[in-house]
Design an enzyme around this catalytic site. Sequence first.
Site, PDB file in Angstrom:
ATOM      1  N   GLY A   1       0.808  -1.229   0.000  1.00  0.00           N
ATOM      2  CA  GLY A   1       0.000   0.000   0.000  1.00  0.00           C
ATOM      3  C   GLY A   1       0.832   1.266   0.000  1.00  0.00           C
TER       4      GLY A   1
ATOM      5  N   THR B   1      -5.641   0.651  13.308  1.00  0.00           N
ATOM      6  CA  THR B   1      -6.241   1.970  13.529  1.00  0.00           C
ATOM      7  C   THR B   1      -6.930   2.028  14.891  1.00  0.00           C
ATOM      8  OG1 THR B   1      -8.109   3.346  12.819  1.00  0.00           O
ATOM      9  CG2 THR B   1      -8.184   1.072  12.141  1.00  0.00           C
ATOM     10  N   ASP B   2      -7.075   3.237  15.429  1.00  0.00           N
ATOM     11  CA  ASP B   2      -7.813   3.389  16.694  1.00  0.00           C
ATOM     12  C   ASP B   2      -9.297   3.049  16.524  1.00  0.00           C
ATOM     13  OD1 ASP B   2      -8.592   5.642  15.205  1.00  0.00           O
ATOM     14  OD2 ASP B   2      -8.009   7.103  16.726  1.00  0.00           O
ATOM     15  N   GLU B   3      -9.785   3.007  15.263  1.00  0.00           N
ATOM     16  CA  GLU B   3     -11.222   2.786  15.050  1.00  0.00           C
ATOM     17  C   GLU B   3     -11.663   1.385  15.471  1.00  0.00           C
ATOM     18  OE1 GLU B   3     -12.929   4.584  11.591  1.00  0.00           O
ATOM     19  OE2 GLU B   3     -11.222   5.925  11.371  1.00  0.00           O
TER      20      GLU B   3
ATOM     21  N   TYR C   1     -15.614  -0.760   7.855  1.00  0.00           N
ATOM     22  CA  TYR C   1     -14.157  -0.539   7.779  1.00  0.00           C
ATOM     23  C   TYR C   1     -13.492  -0.969   9.081  1.00  0.00           C
ATOM     24  CZ  TYR C   1      -9.799   2.083   8.442  1.00  0.00           C
ATOM     25  OH  TYR C   1      -8.500   2.433   8.758  1.00  0.00           O
TER      26      TYR C   1
ATOM     27  N   LYS D   1     -10.805  -4.056   9.866  1.00  0.00           N
ATOM     28  CA  LYS D   1      -9.475  -3.844  10.462  1.00  0.00           C
ATOM     29  C   LYS D   1      -9.344  -4.645  11.760  1.00  0.00           C
ATOM     30  CE  LYS D   1      -6.598  -1.402   9.223  1.00  0.00           C
ATOM     31  NZ  LYS D   1      -5.465  -1.588   8.270  1.00  0.00           N
TER      32      LYS D   1
ATOM     33  N   LEU E   1     -11.275  14.070   5.571  1.00  0.00           N
ATOM     34  CA  LEU E   1     -11.715  15.386   6.048  1.00  0.00           C
ATOM     35  C   LEU E   1     -10.751  16.536   5.709  1.00  0.00           C
ATOM     36  CD1 LEU E   1     -13.909  16.917   7.834  1.00  0.00           C
ATOM     37  CD2 LEU E   1     -12.190  16.787   9.644  1.00  0.00           C
TER      38      LEU E   1
HETATM   39  P1  NAD Z   1      -4.978   4.895   1.502  1.00  0.00           P
HETATM   40  O1  NAD Z   1      -6.379   4.534   1.184  1.00  0.00           O
HETATM   41  O2  NAD Z   1      -4.487   6.273   1.214  1.00  0.00           O
HETATM   42  O3  NAD Z   1      -3.981   3.898   0.748  1.00  0.00           O
HETATM   43  C1  NAD Z   1      -4.223   2.525   0.666  1.00  0.00           C
HETATM   44  C2  NAD Z   1      -3.268   1.946  -0.396  1.00  0.00           C
HETATM   45  O4  NAD Z   1      -3.464   0.514  -0.414  1.00  0.00           O
HETATM   46  C3  NAD Z   1      -3.527   2.457  -1.803  1.00  0.00           C
HETATM   47  O5  NAD Z   1      -2.311   2.810  -2.425  1.00  0.00           O
HETATM   48  C4  NAD Z   1      -4.181   1.274  -2.515  1.00  0.00           C
HETATM   49  O6  NAD Z   1      -3.900   1.240  -3.899  1.00  0.00           O
HETATM   50  C5  NAD Z   1      -3.551   0.099  -1.776  1.00  0.00           C
HETATM   51  N1  NAD Z   1      -4.389  -1.115  -1.837  1.00  0.00           N
HETATM   52  C6  NAD Z   1      -5.718  -1.204  -1.548  1.00  0.00           C
HETATM   53  N2  NAD Z   1      -6.136  -2.473  -1.742  1.00  0.00           N
HETATM   54  C7  NAD Z   1      -5.052  -3.188  -2.137  1.00  0.00           C
HETATM   55  C8  NAD Z   1      -4.851  -4.557  -2.472  1.00  0.00           C
HETATM   56  N3  NAD Z   1      -5.863  -5.455  -2.457  1.00  0.00           N
HETATM   57  N4  NAD Z   1      -3.603  -4.956  -2.823  1.00  0.00           N
HETATM   58  C9  NAD Z   1      -2.573  -4.075  -2.861  1.00  0.00           C
HETATM   59  N5  NAD Z   1      -2.721  -2.752  -2.560  1.00  0.00           N
HETATM   60  C10 NAD Z   1      -3.937  -2.327  -2.202  1.00  0.00           C
HETATM   61  O7  NAD Z   1      -4.786   4.532   3.046  1.00  0.00           O
HETATM   62  P2  NAD Z   1      -3.919   5.270   4.170  1.00  0.00           P
HETATM   63  O8  NAD Z   1      -4.708   6.386   4.722  1.00  0.00           O
HETATM   64  O9  NAD Z   1      -2.552   5.519   3.643  1.00  0.00           O
HETATM   65  O10 NAD Z   1      -3.895   4.132   5.278  1.00  0.00           O
HETATM   66  C11 NAD Z   1      -2.842   3.169   5.289  1.00  0.00           C
HETATM   67  C12 NAD Z   1      -3.076   2.194   6.427  1.00  0.00           C
HETATM   68  O11 NAD Z   1      -3.118   2.910   7.664  1.00  0.00           O
HETATM   69  C13 NAD Z   1      -4.406   1.445   6.345  1.00  0.00           C
HETATM   70  O12 NAD Z   1      -4.198   0.130   6.753  1.00  0.00           O
HETATM   71  C14 NAD Z   1      -5.314   2.183   7.322  1.00  0.00           C
HETATM   72  O13 NAD Z   1      -6.287   1.319   7.857  1.00  0.00           O
HETATM   73  C15 NAD Z   1      -4.304   2.612   8.369  1.00  0.00           C
HETATM   74  N6  NAD Z   1      -4.643   3.840   9.129  1.00  0.00           N
HETATM   75  C16 NAD Z   1      -4.939   5.010   8.465  1.00  0.00           C
HETATM   76  C17 NAD Z   1      -5.203   6.161   9.188  1.00  0.00           C
HETATM   77  C18 NAD Z   1      -5.485   7.468   8.499  1.00  0.00           C
HETATM   78  O14 NAD Z   1      -5.832   8.444   9.173  1.00  0.00           O
HETATM   79  N7  NAD Z   1      -5.339   7.573   7.190  1.00  0.00           N
HETATM   80  C19 NAD Z   1      -5.191   6.118  10.590  1.00  0.00           C
HETATM   81  C20 NAD Z   1      -4.892   4.916  11.234  1.00  0.00           C
HETATM   82  C21 NAD Z   1      -4.611   3.787  10.484  1.00  0.00           C
HETATM   83  P1  TYD Z   2     -12.463  10.903   7.833  1.00  0.00           P
HETATM   84  O1  TYD Z   2     -11.375  11.791   7.329  1.00  0.00           O
HETATM   85  O2  TYD Z   2     -13.308  10.178   6.848  1.00  0.00           O
HETATM   86  O3  TYD Z   2     -11.778   9.903   8.870  1.00  0.00           O
HETATM   87  P2  TYD Z   2     -12.464   8.838   9.896  1.00  0.00           P
HETATM   88  O4  TYD Z   2     -13.872   8.645   9.527  1.00  0.00           O
HETATM   89  O5  TYD Z   2     -11.641   7.623   9.647  1.00  0.00           O
HETATM   90  O6  TYD Z   2     -12.266   9.431  11.259  1.00  0.00           O
HETATM   91  O7  TYD Z   2     -13.432  11.761   8.765  1.00  0.00           O
HETATM   92  C1  TYD Z   2     -12.950  12.460   9.889  1.00  0.00           C
HETATM   93  C2  TYD Z   2     -14.151  13.071  10.586  1.00  0.00           C
HETATM   94  O8  TYD Z   2     -14.704  14.075   9.741  1.00  0.00           O
HETATM   95  C3  TYD Z   2     -15.269  12.075  10.851  1.00  0.00           C
HETATM   96  O9  TYD Z   2     -15.865  12.386  12.102  1.00  0.00           O
HETATM   97  C4  TYD Z   2     -16.266  12.330   9.726  1.00  0.00           C
HETATM   98  C5  TYD Z   2     -16.077  13.800   9.428  1.00  0.00           C
HETATM   99  N1  TYD Z   2     -16.287  14.221   8.028  1.00  0.00           N
HETATM  100  C6  TYD Z   2     -17.152  15.275   7.728  1.00  0.00           C
HETATM  101  O10 TYD Z   2     -17.765  15.886   8.627  1.00  0.00           O
HETATM  102  N2  TYD Z   2     -17.313  15.632   6.423  1.00  0.00           N
HETATM  103  C7  TYD Z   2     -16.661  14.990   5.410  1.00  0.00           C
HETATM  104  O11 TYD Z   2     -16.874  15.340   4.222  1.00  0.00           O
HETATM  105  C8  TYD Z   2     -15.773  13.905   5.739  1.00  0.00           C
HETATM  106  C9  TYD Z   2     -15.038  13.174   4.649  1.00  0.00           C
HETATM  107  C10 TYD Z   2     -15.603  13.560   7.055  1.00  0.00           C
END
Ligand code: NAD
Ligand code: TYD
Length: 342
Positions: free
Chosen positions: A7, A124-126, A149, A153, A189
């Site tokens: 990823g 993730t914390d979720e 989601y 996870k 967001l």
């Molecule tokens: P993202 O959606 O930006 O990126 C996900 C990547 O995974 C993409 O490049 C996609 O092409 C690749 N991917 C998806 N399905 C695939 C598959 N079947 N095979 C190979 N590649 C695949 O996600 P992100 O925000 O960078 O999150 C990365 C990780 O961190 C995830 O596991 C997510 O659950 C975790 N995480 C994210 C956040 C956040 O705030 N973004 C917070 C806590 C944990």
């Molecule tokens: P998001 O970035 O989707 O992260 P997560 O749902 O994983 O926490 O959303 C962050 C917070 O913002 C969440 O409480 C939902 C809210 N949100 C909006 O109010 N408007 C939006 O358009 C989006 C994408 C999220």
Amino acid sequence: MKLLVTGGAGFIGSNFIRYWLRTHRTDCICNVDKLTYAGNLKNLDDLTHGHELVCRDICDESCDPTLEDLMEGVDAVIHFAAESHVDRSIDSSAEFIRTNVMGTQRLLEVARRKRVARFVHISTDEVYGALGPTGEFTEQTPLDPNSPYAASKAGADMLARSYFRTHGLPVIVTRACNNYGPYQHPEKLIPLMTTNALEGLPLPVYGKGEQVREWLHVEDNCRAIEAVLARGVPGEVYNIGSGERHNNITIVKTILRLLDRPSSLIRFVEDRLAHDFRYALDCSKARRELQWEPQIRLEEGLQMTVTWYQANRAWVESAKNRPFKDYYSQMYESRAGYAGKQ
Ligand code: NAD
Ligand code: TYD
């Protein structure tokens, strides 16, 4: 070191690769990414050495090179690949189960066969569910996911745990709070609000914007993963957070202030189903055992982030492409229409 990252064309993965190759110049990284709608080759444009992208699905075992081939001789696997957007999991969850649960199982199984020395599973914390107005999640808090989601996870976390318990695979799990920073897909967001504000488009705030999230700059998360690789104990889970907790409307108004845009752009729209009210992480274990702490305060990190989106219009255009615009306008119209009828 030789790392296998999954990823790595997404938000956190690409920031991690960039961070790692900047700080470990002689290392090399194999990046396995399917390039779904969330993967963006432009996230990797500036990587000139030590990085190889293999475009493939982590669920697919028949593809050449196989996952076994790709894990040959690697010192560690860092598994970021996932379907990551809560709203999309509410619309349709099948792909979340396939990639997040089955894909993680495939990787764990291959890592077991190849006797990989470290497997960092990025969770993730979720997975902990939602908090009321007070309290914090510790690593001992029972998993209680609410969205498809988060459930997918949590399933992956349990598989990671089972491969440590059953097979002794040295798995370490990180559970980070919401990340923000450059190269984040504009469905999330902070990039959505920033880029919409820059374009003069409405900013859709779910419900009344009262939900609270804890915000961590992505580079602090990269440093945490580096600390996990150096000092993490196999079988352990580490919460990774910043202590910077704010409700959504505060974040949106801060972005508008930083960009000098009017609050009349805000639209309160239909709330997300089963919208988790608050996340907050107790990160004392990571501070104590990994000697890690976040370095970027939210006000400074947000300023850097909005400046990045302002300066990188070509990247924004590539991420806010036709399929995204179609997805977004449909989602926005149905939410805004619903809110208008209330
Ligand atoms: P993202 O959606 O930006 O990126 C996900 C990547 O995974 C993409 O490049 C996609 O092409 C690749 N991917 C998806 N399905 C695939 C598959 N079947 N095979 C190979 N590649 C695949 O996600 P992100 O925000 O960078 O999150 C990365 C990780 O961190 C995830 O596991 C997510 O659950 C975790 N995480 C994210 C956040 C956040 O705030 N973004 C917070 C806590 C944990
Ligand atoms: P998001 O970035 O989707 O992260 P997560 O749902 O994983 O926490 O959303 C962050 C917070 O913002 C969440 O409480 C939902 C809210 N949100 C909006 O109010 N408007 C939006 O358009 C989006 C994408 C999220």
